[in-house]
Design a protein around this motif. Sequence first.
Motif, PDB file in Angstrom:
ATOM      1  N   ASN A 112       0.848  -1.185   0.000  1.00 52.52           N
ATOM      2  CA  ASN A 112       0.000   0.000   0.000  1.00 52.52           C
ATOM      3  C   ASN A 112       0.887   1.239   0.000  1.00 52.52           C
ATOM      4  OD1 ASN A 112      -2.126   1.831   0.338  1.00 52.52           O
ATOM      5  ND2 ASN A 112      -2.176   1.562   2.560  1.00 52.52           N
ATOM      6  N   LEU A 113       0.560   2.204  -0.842  1.00 49.85           N
ATOM      7  CA  LEU A 113       1.227   3.502  -0.810  1.00 49.85           C
ATOM      8  C   LEU A 113       0.369   4.407   0.063  1.00 49.85           C
ATOM      9  CD1 LEU A 113       3.786   4.654  -2.193  1.00 49.85           C
ATOM     10  CD2 LEU A 113       2.297   5.633  -3.923  1.00 49.85           C
ATOM     11  N   HIS A 114       0.852   4.657   1.287  1.00 49.76           N
ATOM     12  CA  HIS A 114       0.052   5.378   2.283  1.00 49.76           C
ATOM     13  C   HIS A 114       0.630   6.762   2.517  1.00 49.76           C
ATOM     14  CE1 HIS A 114      -2.777   5.761   5.610  1.00 49.76           C
ATOM     15  NE2 HIS A 114      -1.787   6.291   6.313  1.00 49.76           N
ATOM     16  N   PHE A 115      -0.235   7.772   2.550  1.00 49.97           N
ATOM     17  CA  PHE A 115       0.209   9.165   2.608  1.00 49.97           C
ATOM     18  C   PHE A 115       0.339   9.669   4.048  1.00 49.97           C
ATOM     19  CE2 PHE A 115      -1.631  10.229  -1.867  1.00 49.97           C
ATOM     20  CZ  PHE A 115      -0.653   9.423  -2.438  1.00 49.97           C
ATOM     21  N   SER A 116       1.245   9.074   4.789  1.00 48.26           N
ATOM     22  CA  SER A 116       1.603   9.595   6.112  1.00 48.26           C
ATOM     23  C   SER A 116       2.891   8.926   6.551  1.00 48.26           C
ATOM     24  CB  SER A 116       0.496   9.340   7.148  1.00 48.26           C
ATOM     25  OG  SER A 116       0.555   8.013   7.647  1.00 48.26           O
ATOM     26  N   LEU A 117       3.433   9.396   7.671  1.00 51.09           N
ATOM     27  CA  LEU A 117       4.602   8.765   8.281  1.00 51.09           C
ATOM     28  C   LEU A 117       4.095   7.850   9.390  1.00 51.09           C
ATOM     29  CD1 LEU A 117       6.972  11.885   8.446  1.00 51.09           C
ATOM     30  CD2 LEU A 117       7.019  10.002   6.784  1.00 51.09           C
ATOM     31  N   LEU A 118       3.907   6.614   9.051  1.00 52.54           N
ATOM     32  CA  LEU A 118       3.303   5.641   9.965  1.00 52.54           C
ATOM     33  C   LEU A 118       4.171   5.392  11.198  1.00 52.54           C
ATOM     34  CD1 LEU A 118       2.116   3.242   7.164  1.00 52.54           C
ATOM     35  CD2 LEU A 118       0.610   4.503   8.716  1.00 52.54           C
ATOM     36  N   PRO A 119       3.526   5.163  12.355  1.00 53.57           N
ATOM     37  CA  PRO A 119       2.108   4.893  12.567  1.00 53.57           C
ATOM     38  C   PRO A 119       1.251   6.135  12.815  1.00 53.57           C
ATOM     39  CG  PRO A 119       3.257   4.517  14.615  1.00 53.57           C
ATOM     40  CD  PRO A 119       4.312   4.905  13.589  1.00 53.57           C
ATOM     41  N   ARG A 120       1.764   7.321  12.543  1.00 57.08           N
ATOM     42  CA  ARG A 120       0.918   8.497  12.683  1.00 57.08           C
ATOM     43  C   ARG A 120      -0.042   8.571  11.493  1.00 57.08           C
ATOM     44  NH1 ARG A 120       0.290  12.682  15.862  1.00 57.08           N
ATOM     45  NH2 ARG A 120      -0.240  14.765  15.112  1.00 57.08           N
ATOM     46  N   TRP A 121      -1.302   8.748  11.815  1.00 62.80           N
ATOM     47  CA  TRP A 121      -2.368   8.922  10.826  1.00 62.80           C
ATOM     48  C   TRP A 121      -2.584   7.687   9.955  1.00 62.80           C
ATOM     49  CZ3 TRP A 121      -4.733  12.088  13.373  1.00 62.80           C
ATOM     50  CH2 TRP A 121      -4.212  13.287  13.855  1.00 62.80           C
ATOM     51  N   ARG A 122      -2.835   6.575  10.640  1.00 66.14           N
ATOM     52  CA  ARG A 122      -3.402   5.430   9.943  1.00 66.14           C
ATOM     53  C   ARG A 122      -4.859   5.752   9.599  1.00 66.14           C
ATOM     54  NH1 ARG A 122      -1.720   0.548  14.100  1.00 66.14           N
ATOM     55  NH2 ARG A 122       0.533   0.513  13.687  1.00 66.14           N
ATOM     56  N   VAL A 127      -3.833  12.989   5.114  1.00 64.04           N
ATOM     57  CA  VAL A 127      -3.362  14.322   4.730  1.00 64.04           C
ATOM     58  C   VAL A 127      -4.169  15.398   5.445  1.00 64.04           C
ATOM     59  CG1 VAL A 127      -3.054  15.913   2.806  1.00 64.04           C
ATOM     60  CG2 VAL A 127      -2.553  13.484   2.502  1.00 64.04           C
ATOM     61  N   GLU A 128      -5.484  15.234   5.433  1.00 58.15           N
ATOM     62  CA  GLU A 128      -6.347  16.231   6.071  1.00 58.15           C
ATOM     63  C   GLU A 128      -6.116  16.289   7.583  1.00 58.15           C
ATOM     64  OE1 GLU A 128      -8.304  14.762   2.303  1.00 58.15           O
ATOM     65  OE2 GLU A 128      -7.219  13.869   3.988  1.00 58.15           O
ATOM     66  N   ARG A 129      -5.970  15.130   8.214  1.00 62.94           N
ATOM     67  CA  ARG A 129      -5.765  15.125   9.668  1.00 62.94           C
ATOM     68  C   ARG A 129      -4.413  15.722  10.045  1.00 62.94           C
ATOM     69  NH1 ARG A 129     -10.518  15.259  12.015  1.00 62.94           N
ATOM     70  NH2 ARG A 129     -11.901  13.703  11.103  1.00 62.94           N
ATOM     71  N   ILE A 222      -5.517  30.708  13.475  1.00 66.53           N
ATOM     72  CA  ILE A 222      -4.563  29.727  12.968  1.00 66.53           C
ATOM     73  C   ILE A 222      -5.226  28.365  12.773  1.00 66.53           C
ATOM     74  CG2 ILE A 222      -3.725  29.068  15.272  1.00 66.53           C
ATOM     75  CD1 ILE A 222      -0.935  28.820  14.033  1.00 66.53           C
ATOM     76  N   GLU A 223      -6.152  28.006  13.657  1.00 68.47           N
ATOM     77  CA  GLU A 223      -6.857  26.729  13.529  1.00 68.47           C
ATOM     78  C   GLU A 223      -7.893  26.780  12.415  1.00 68.47           C
ATOM     79  OE1 GLU A 223      -9.982  24.149  16.197  1.00 68.47           O
ATOM     80  OE2 GLU A 223      -8.232  25.000  17.214  1.00 68.47           O
ATOM     81  N   LEU A 224      -8.606  27.891  12.306  1.00 70.90           N
ATOM     82  CA  LEU A 224      -9.606  28.028  11.247  1.00 70.90           C
ATOM     83  C   LEU A 224      -8.947  28.051   9.869  1.00 70.90           C
ATOM     84  CD1 LEU A 224     -11.939  30.646  12.950  1.00 70.90           C
ATOM     85  CD2 LEU A 224     -12.237  28.165  12.829  1.00 70.90           C
ATOM     86  N   ASP A 225      -7.769  28.647   9.791  1.00 73.59           N
ATOM     87  CA  ASP A 225      -7.034  28.661   8.522  1.00 73.59           C
ATOM     88  C   ASP A 225      -6.689  27.242   8.079  1.00 73.59           C
ATOM     89  OD1 ASP A 225      -5.271  29.956   6.410  1.00 73.59           O
ATOM     90  OD2 ASP A 225      -3.761  28.873   7.562  1.00 73.59           O
ATOM     91  N   ARG A 226      -6.377  26.373   9.020  1.00 77.80           N
ATOM     92  CA  ARG A 226      -6.091  24.978   8.663  1.00 77.80           C
ATOM     93  C   ARG A 226      -7.316  24.311   8.049  1.00 77.80           C
ATOM     94  NH1 ARG A 226      -3.721  23.727  14.547  1.00 77.80           N
ATOM     95  NH2 ARG A 226      -1.774  24.922  14.435  1.00 77.80           N
ATOM     96  N   ARG A 227      -8.496  24.608   8.615  1.00 80.30           N
ATOM     97  CA  ARG A 227      -9.718  24.027   8.056  1.00 80.30           C
ATOM     98  C   ARG A 227      -9.935  24.523   6.627  1.00 80.30           C
ATOM     99  NH1 ARG A 227     -13.804  24.681  13.315  1.00 80.30           N
ATOM    100  NH2 ARG A 227     -12.219  24.069  14.844  1.00 80.30           N
ATOM    101  N   VAL A 228      -9.647  25.774   6.379  1.00 83.50           N
ATOM    102  CA  VAL A 228      -9.777  26.306   5.026  1.00 83.50           C
ATOM    103  C   VAL A 228      -8.823  25.585   4.088  1.00 83.50           C
ATOM    104  CG1 VAL A 228      -9.471  28.354   3.584  1.00 83.50           C
ATOM    105  CG2 VAL A 228     -10.606  28.556   5.808  1.00 83.50           C
ATOM    106  N   ARG A 229      -7.610  25.339   4.537  1.00 84.34           N
ATOM    107  CA  ARG A 229      -6.599  24.720   3.674  1.00 84.34           C
ATOM    108  C   ARG A 229      -6.882  23.237   3.409  1.00 84.34           C
ATOM    109  NH1 ARG A 229      -1.494  24.811   5.933  1.00 84.34           N
ATOM    110  NH2 ARG A 229      -2.094  25.639   7.959  1.00 84.34           N
ATOM    111  N   VAL A 230      -7.702  22.617   4.254  1.00 84.39           N
ATOM    112  CA  VAL A 230      -8.142  21.249   3.962  1.00 84.39           C
ATOM    113  C   VAL A 230      -9.044  21.243   2.729  1.00 84.39           C
ATOM    114  CG1 VAL A 230      -9.671  19.410   4.784  1.00 84.39           C
ATOM    115  CG2 VAL A 230      -7.873  20.301   6.266  1.00 84.39           C
ATOM    116  N   GLY A 231      -9.871  22.277   2.575  1.00 81.57           N
ATOM    117  CA  GLY A 231     -10.789  22.367   1.443  1.00 81.57           C
ATOM    118  C   GLY A 231     -12.221  22.096   1.870  1.00 81.57           C
TER     119      GLY A 231
END
Length: 307
Positions: A112-122, A127-129, A222-231
């Motif tokens: 599996n090609l997984h988009f995180s540095l495991l085991p963080r964000w299984r 990406v969004e988290r 700063i937290e709300l900006d992150r939500r915007v950048r998630v899409g």
Amino acid sequence: MSDAQPLPPPPTRPTSIVYFGSPAEAVAPLEALIAAGHRVDLVVSAPDRRRSRRGSPTPTPVKAAALRLGLKVTDDLTDAATAAEDGADLGVVVAYGQILRRPLLEALPMVNLHFSLLPRWRGAAPVERALLAGDDATGVAVMGVEGGLDTGPVYAEVAVPIAPTSTAAELRTELSARGAELLIDTLGSGLTDPRPQSGTTTYATKITGDDLELRFDEAPAIELDRRVRVGGAWTTLRGERLKVWRAEIVAPSAAEIPPPGVLDADIVGTACGGLRLVEVQLAGRARQDATEFLRGLRPEPGERLGG
């Protein structure tokens, strides 16, 4: 799926691949496999679906790419089992989006090609988290597929920094490209000696509308900006949903910040600092430059966004 009995390991040097993927970020790894000379006997992707109420069903980005490359493509997982019986010896999974059951995993070993540095964000939305958590880096890993959720050993990984302005879409594009290179390098050097995952495990549950609501009185800019950048971040304006596609943080010292939720020109106050609206979209309308939108809106003094 049960982990009672170990699943068969992937072959060191596979000769025939079944590729599982659906969204745009899974296209580059598929194209890289073909460009590198790997034999892809079958591509499994999600069924065609309508992108709008009146539109015709359209294929996933991976299916469209597979057809362009002249590959056999299906949305039926039983075809993958048949391909394994016919000689395919490795499955490559990239953002497929469906659970692969143990009988198939026993018949066809997978990576599996997984988009995180495991085991963080299984899990489903790594990406969004990572963005929502304020992580300063993410990455992509080639990992073995086991019965558990992203628990398999890691064959190779590469870290990718998250800039203060990075969006989820930008990160997915970069991770897809870096992951394609990593996949080809890893297959070329042989699937040998994976390392078990180590460190603190976190889970990337699916993103919901609640995760993306802009609650100006509860969270800092700063937290709300992150939500915007998630899409897909949203609030309400005059009883209608307003999506905020782009925004900028305004520090408390940089300008006179209105109270939380109050709109002053293109700045809305938050629990700490302000958020300058850059691109917005009112329900039923096209995306629009925020300055142009607000010029036409003519907000009343003290007008608020959100509940």
